[in-house]
Write an enzyme that holds these catalytic residues in place. Sequence first.
Site, PDB file in Angstrom:
ATOM      1  N   ASP A   1     -67.400   0.932 -30.766  1.00  0.00           N
ATOM      2  CA  ASP A   1     -66.645   1.888 -29.962  1.00  0.00           C
ATOM      3  C   ASP A   1     -66.612   3.222 -30.700  1.00  0.00           C
ATOM      4  O   ASP A   1     -66.082   3.308 -31.813  1.00  0.00           O
ATOM      5  CB  ASP A   1     -65.225   1.359 -29.738  1.00  0.00           C
ATOM      6  CG  ASP A   1     -64.403   2.249 -28.816  1.00  0.00           C
ATOM      7  OD1 ASP A   1     -64.919   3.286 -28.379  1.00  0.00           O
ATOM      8  OD2 ASP A   1     -63.239   1.896 -28.543  1.00  0.00           O
TER       9      ASP A   1
ATOM     10  N   ASP B   1     -69.455   5.407 -24.446  1.00  0.00           N
ATOM     11  CA  ASP B   1     -69.036   5.365 -25.848  1.00  0.00           C
ATOM     12  C   ASP B   1     -68.911   3.967 -26.429  1.00  0.00           C
ATOM     13  O   ASP B   1     -68.542   3.820 -27.603  1.00  0.00           O
ATOM     14  CB  ASP B   1     -67.708   6.105 -26.016  1.00  0.00           C
ATOM     15  CG  ASP B   1     -66.613   5.551 -25.105  1.00  0.00           C
ATOM     16  OD1 ASP B   1     -66.950   4.900 -24.098  1.00  0.00           O
ATOM     17  OD2 ASP B   1     -65.423   5.778 -25.395  1.00  0.00           O
ATOM     18  N   GLU B   2     -69.218   2.936 -25.676  1.00  0.00           N
ATOM     19  CA  GLU B   2     -69.060   1.572 -26.172  1.00  0.00           C
ATOM     20  C   GLU B   2     -70.309   0.747 -25.854  1.00  0.00           C
ATOM     21  O   GLU B   2     -70.950   0.954 -24.822  1.00  0.00           O
ATOM     22  CB  GLU B   2     -67.835   0.890 -25.550  1.00  0.00           C
ATOM     23  CG  GLU B   2     -66.526   1.630 -25.756  1.00  0.00           C
ATOM     24  CD  GLU B   2     -65.361   0.939 -25.087  1.00  0.00           C
ATOM     25  OE1 GLU B   2     -65.313  -0.318 -25.119  1.00  0.00           O
ATOM     26  OE2 GLU B   2     -64.498   1.621 -24.508  1.00  0.00           O
TER      27      GLU B   2
END
Length: 439
Positions: free
Chosen positions: A35, A131-132
């Site tokens: 993350d 973003d992950e």
Amino acid sequence: MKSILRPPSPACYTQYENKCSRLGGEGVRTILHSDCNSFYASVEAAEDLSLAGKPVAVCGDPALRHGIILAKSSLAKKYGVITGEAVWQARQKCPGLVLIPADQRKYLHYSRMMRAIYRRYTCLVEPFGLDESWLDVTGHSLCGEEIAAQIRVAAREELGITVSVGVSFNKVFAKLGSDMRKPDATTVITPDNFRDKVWPLPVDSLLYVGRATRRRLAGLGMTTIGDLARAPDGLIRALLSKNGETLQRFARGRDDSPVLDAQEADEIKSISNSTTTPRDLCDEEQAKVVIYLLADSVGARLRAHGMACRTVSLWMRDSELVSLSRQRRLGQSSDLGSDIARAAMNLLREHYAWRLPLRSLGVCGSDLISTREYVQMPLWVLPRTRKERALEGALDGIRARWGHNAIRRGLLLCGEATRELNPVDDHELQTLGMMRGRG
């Protein structure tokens, strides 16, 4: 600061084949969830070194009521700035807050560079938003914690951002691990320690447990993940039906869902568009304008991808930021904005009571099929359908040459709320879950 990213090693593809054959077999998997911390704000700080040491927040356009905080730096967080609040509220908490407009192209570029780092270790990389990502590194010569450490170093040194990584034996606990320690940290959750590490956490720390589920569980005194895990099976099924059984399995560490490879994960499952209008929508006629605007863009993008949808969804958010989503299956698959708009309008009439004005709307086409292959058509095609298909095809040609707003439905010129909106230049391809909001 940035170095040239190394491509995946040739052995990665052999590793991918071996892992695929083992996904259903015995043994403990090694799953990572990475993350990127305060992703948007971190990217801006990496691009502009003058932002170092300043409280930074990325936001939308206040003039169009997209003026909410989308991401904040660690320093801004210390002032109490939170994601989703209005810009004016954030400024009250932190008068020196540096506000930066969102730049999706820049964030997408960094997201792709992060995934290139992940692919140094495995071809099984499943994105979860920009973003992950999950990674399946089962069978790698390095242990999961060592890989996590190397990924964190690469993110810092090559991209100038930080990541938190969860290492576990399934996807749900890996995701939970990456949330437990931030920024720039690794958390390991194993079959031996998950009861001590996971079970004391609030139940809504578990993936897919939202506010409504948390309230229903709290009504029975279940406030932690351990409470959910230890509850009688029949009780959870009676309370939450099949979804409750799934959540209880997750709480007990029984998640065997595979990490999808990049090609599978990136496959378009739905095409949607949503917007927050400059003014609240107070009645059906005002909402109709926005729905047709969104449906037109969804239909155009379906046609561009050679797809048609069999299900239409309508997402609604009222002036108190309470969201509602409903869907219906079409009688016949379609890529026409007019068909999608009519279905969405029926959903609005059936499910929204207008106790409050609407602030945001979203339209989604899902359950997609290809129109480039054989498609079963009805025996009789209504003349209206032929005319609408010819019309929307002509619109596609004009817009491809002169821009989306070169020609619009007269309906869309009737309200101030839609005159300046351009659903094509400001859109995302996303799944239904992403449109409704995660977590």
